[in-house]
Design a protein around this motif. Sequence first.
Motif, mmCIF file in Angstrom:
data_model
loop_
_atom_site.group_PDB
_atom_site.id
_atom_site.type_symbol
_atom_site.label_atom_id
_atom_site.label_comp_id
_atom_site.label_asym_id
_atom_site.label_seq_id
_atom_site.Cartn_x
_atom_site.Cartn_y
_atom_site.Cartn_z
ATOM 1 N N ALA A 101 0.835 -1.202 0.000
ATOM 2 C CA ALA A 101 0.000 0.000 0.000
ATOM 3 C C ALA A 101 0.873 1.257 0.000
ATOM 4 C CB ALA A 101 -0.915 0.001 1.215
ATOM 5 N N PRO A 102 0.353 2.392 -0.492
ATOM 6 C CA PRO A 102 1.111 3.646 -0.429
ATOM 7 C C PRO A 102 1.507 3.984 1.006
ATOM 8 C CG PRO A 102 -0.799 3.891 -1.856
ATOM 9 C CD PRO A 102 -0.944 2.562 -1.169
ATOM 10 N N PHE A 103 2.656 4.605 1.153
ATOM 11 C CA PHE A 103 3.177 4.934 2.481
ATOM 12 C C PHE A 103 3.778 6.327 2.479
ATOM 13 C CE2 PHE A 103 6.364 2.683 0.033
ATOM 14 C CZ PHE A 103 7.500 3.464 0.175
ATOM 15 N N ILE A 104 3.770 6.954 3.650
ATOM 16 C CA ILE A 104 4.463 8.229 3.840
ATOM 17 C C ILE A 104 5.950 7.944 4.051
ATOM 18 C CG2 ILE A 104 4.687 10.262 5.335
ATOM 19 C CD1 ILE A 104 1.775 9.868 6.155
ATOM 20 N N ALA A 105 6.800 8.786 3.499
ATOM 21 C CA ALA A 105 8.234 8.707 3.788
ATOM 22 C C ALA A 105 8.727 10.100 4.155
ATOM 23 C CB ALA A 105 9.016 8.158 2.606
ATOM 24 N N ILE A 106 9.561 10.153 5.187
ATOM 25 C CA ILE A 106 10.020 11.431 5.743
ATOM 26 C C ILE A 106 11.514 11.366 6.009
ATOM 27 C CG2 ILE A 106 9.658 13.146 7.554
ATOM 28 C CD1 ILE A 106 7.080 11.638 8.280
ATOM 29 N N SER A 107 12.218 12.431 5.672
ATOM 30 C CA SER A 107 13.620 12.547 6.053
ATOM 31 C C SER A 107 13.701 12.765 7.558
ATOM 32 C CB SER A 107 14.283 13.717 5.322
ATOM 33 O OG SER A 107 14.294 13.492 3.931
ATOM 34 N N ASP A 153 11.245 18.051 -13.489
ATOM 35 C CA ASP A 153 12.671 18.250 -13.221
ATOM 36 C C ASP A 153 13.146 19.600 -13.743
ATOM 37 O OD1 ASP A 153 15.241 17.674 -12.357
ATOM 38 O OD2 ASP A 153 15.783 16.645 -14.212
ATOM 39 N N THR A 154 12.472 20.116 -14.771
ATOM 40 C CA THR A 154 12.835 21.406 -15.347
ATOM 41 C C THR A 154 11.647 22.347 -15.258
ATOM 42 O OG1 THR A 154 12.175 20.677 -17.559
ATOM 43 C CG2 THR A 154 14.473 20.333 -16.937
ATOM 44 N N GLY A 155 11.920 23.625 -15.457
ATOM 45 C CA GLY A 155 10.864 24.622 -15.428
ATOM 46 C C GLY A 155 11.014 25.570 -14.261
ATOM 47 N N THR A 156 10.162 26.564 -14.234
ATOM 48 C CA THR A 156 10.157 27.569 -13.176
ATOM 49 C C THR A 156 8.714 27.856 -12.777
ATOM 50 O OG1 THR A 156 10.141 29.342 -14.832
ATOM 51 C CG2 THR A 156 12.295 28.657 -13.951
ATOM 52 N N PRO A 157 8.484 28.393 -11.586
ATOM 53 C CA PRO A 157 9.492 28.650 -10.548
ATOM 54 C C PRO A 157 9.949 27.368 -9.877
ATOM 55 C CG PRO A 157 7.312 29.135 -9.706
ATOM 56 C CD PRO A 157 7.125 28.806 -11.160
ATOM 57 N N ARG A 158 11.155 27.425 -9.343
ATOM 58 C CA ARG A 158 11.739 26.253 -8.686
ATOM 59 C C ARG A 158 11.354 26.239 -7.208
ATOM 60 N NH1 ARG A 158 13.586 22.599 -12.076
ATOM 61 N NH2 ARG A 158 15.379 22.018 -10.794
ATOM 62 N N LEU A 159 11.108 25.032 -6.709
ATOM 63 C CA LEU A 159 10.836 24.818 -5.293
ATOM 64 C C LEU A 159 11.757 23.724 -4.771
ATOM 65 C CD1 LEU A 159 6.915 24.872 -5.407
ATOM 66 C CD2 LEU A 159 8.401 26.680 -4.504
ATOM 67 N N THR A 160 11.840 23.604 -3.461
ATOM 68 C CA THR A 160 12.707 22.619 -2.813
ATOM 69 C C THR A 160 11.872 21.463 -2.282
ATOM 70 O OG1 THR A 160 14.433 24.209 -2.220
ATOM 71 C CG2 THR A 160 14.256 22.243 -0.841
ATOM 72 N N PHE A 161 12.348 20.244 -2.503
ATOM 73 C CA PHE A 161 11.675 19.074 -1.945
ATOM 74 C C PHE A 161 11.863 19.073 -0.437
ATOM 75 C CE2 PHE A 161 11.997 14.272 -1.227
ATOM 76 C CZ PHE A 161 10.649 14.180 -0.919
ATOM 77 N N SER A 162 10.763 18.935 0.281
ATOM 78 C CA SER A 162 10.787 19.041 1.742
ATOM 79 C C SER A 162 11.334 17.804 2.443
ATOM 80 C CB SER A 162 9.369 19.301 2.258
ATOM 81 O OG SER A 162 8.554 18.143 2.064
ATOM 82 N N GLY A 163 11.420 16.676 1.720
ATOM 83 C CA GLY A 163 11.757 15.418 2.380
ATOM 84 C C GLY A 163 10.539 14.700 2.912
ATOM 85 N N ILE A 164 9.340 15.199 2.554
ATOM 86 C CA ILE A 164 8.077 14.585 2.958
ATOM 87 C C ILE A 164 7.316 14.199 1.698
ATOM 88 C CG2 ILE A 164 5.895 14.908 4.188
ATOM 89 C CD1 ILE A 164 7.296 17.159 5.785
ATOM 90 N N GLY A 165 6.871 12.961 1.628
ATOM 91 C CA GLY A 165 6.133 12.535 0.457
ATOM 92 C C GLY A 165 5.325 11.277 0.721
ATOM 93 N N VAL A 166 4.481 10.936 -0.251
ATOM 94 C CA VAL A 166 3.725 9.695 -0.234
ATOM 95 C C VAL A 166 4.126 8.908 -1.470
ATOM 96 C CG1 VAL A 166 1.443 8.632 -0.154
ATOM 97 C CG2 VAL A 166 1.802 10.866 0.895
ATOM 98 N N TYR A 167 4.415 7.631 -1.299
ATOM 99 C CA TYR A 167 4.995 6.828 -2.376
ATOM 100 C C TYR A 167 4.231 5.527 -2.586
ATOM 101 C CZ TYR A 167 8.933 9.943 -1.542
ATOM 102 O OH TYR A 167 9.720 11.057 -1.378
ATOM 103 N N ARG A 168 4.247 5.095 -3.822
ATOM 104 C CA ARG A 168 3.798 3.750 -4.162
ATOM 105 C C ARG A 168 5.023 2.872 -4.348
ATOM 106 N NH1 ARG A 168 -1.601 3.522 -5.535
ATOM 107 N NH2 ARG A 168 -2.585 5.502 -6.126
#
Length: 231
Positions: A101-107, A153-168
């Motif tokens: 099942a999908p899960f949260i992953a955190i740095s 991966d490309t384009g603007t405006p750029r943002l930073t990955f927080s280290g928080i996500g949901v993954y399959r």
Amino acid sequence: MRHALIFAAGRGERMRPLTDTTPKPLLPVGGKPLIVWHLEKLAAAGVNYVVINTSHLADQFPAALGDGSRWGLRIRYAYEGEQPLETGGGMLNALPLLGDAPFIAISGDIWSDADFTALPPEPTGLAHLLLVDNPPHHPDGDFALDAQGLVHDTGTPRLTFSGIGVYRAQLLQGWRDVVGPGEVSPPRFKLALLLRAAMAADAISGSHFRGQWTDVGTPQRLAELKHAQNL
């Protein structure tokens, strides 16, 4: 969404000398280890099972956190060996403990007031990433978020990955095709390689989080966090 993964295997070189004797996620912030902030928020969001990746000073994690019962959680530890496997290899190593099942992953080395209940339990694609405004130490950001909520991966405006996500778990399928056949065993690679490949197929969604967030990567940033949040 009942399962979560916390990345806590890194050596924390930039945080030395503090991390010579204590893993970065166990450094105290506001009277409790940094990782405990994550555990409390996960429990409040209805998560009841957490896998913690470990490597550097791995024995300190079960000694400090136990089986998770004090937070109403069940904690399992995924030891990566003496050499951390990076985020991609670490997630692959933990998959047998996480299920399908999908899960949260955190740095394990960030601090945030993000509400985990706001994360989508079922990503529309292979993953959903929480993105934040670029901090001073990372002004160029990581990815771009379009008006349809897709991450590129490309384009603007750029943002930073927080280290928080949901993954399959399917994100990890075919990892050899992306990483290459020459990887060591167990494989050691960054999750960003798989994310960028999936972005090319419009398979990664995201959202812009505008709340409090800190990458606790250096002693200075740790001190700044404590001062700013009165922790």
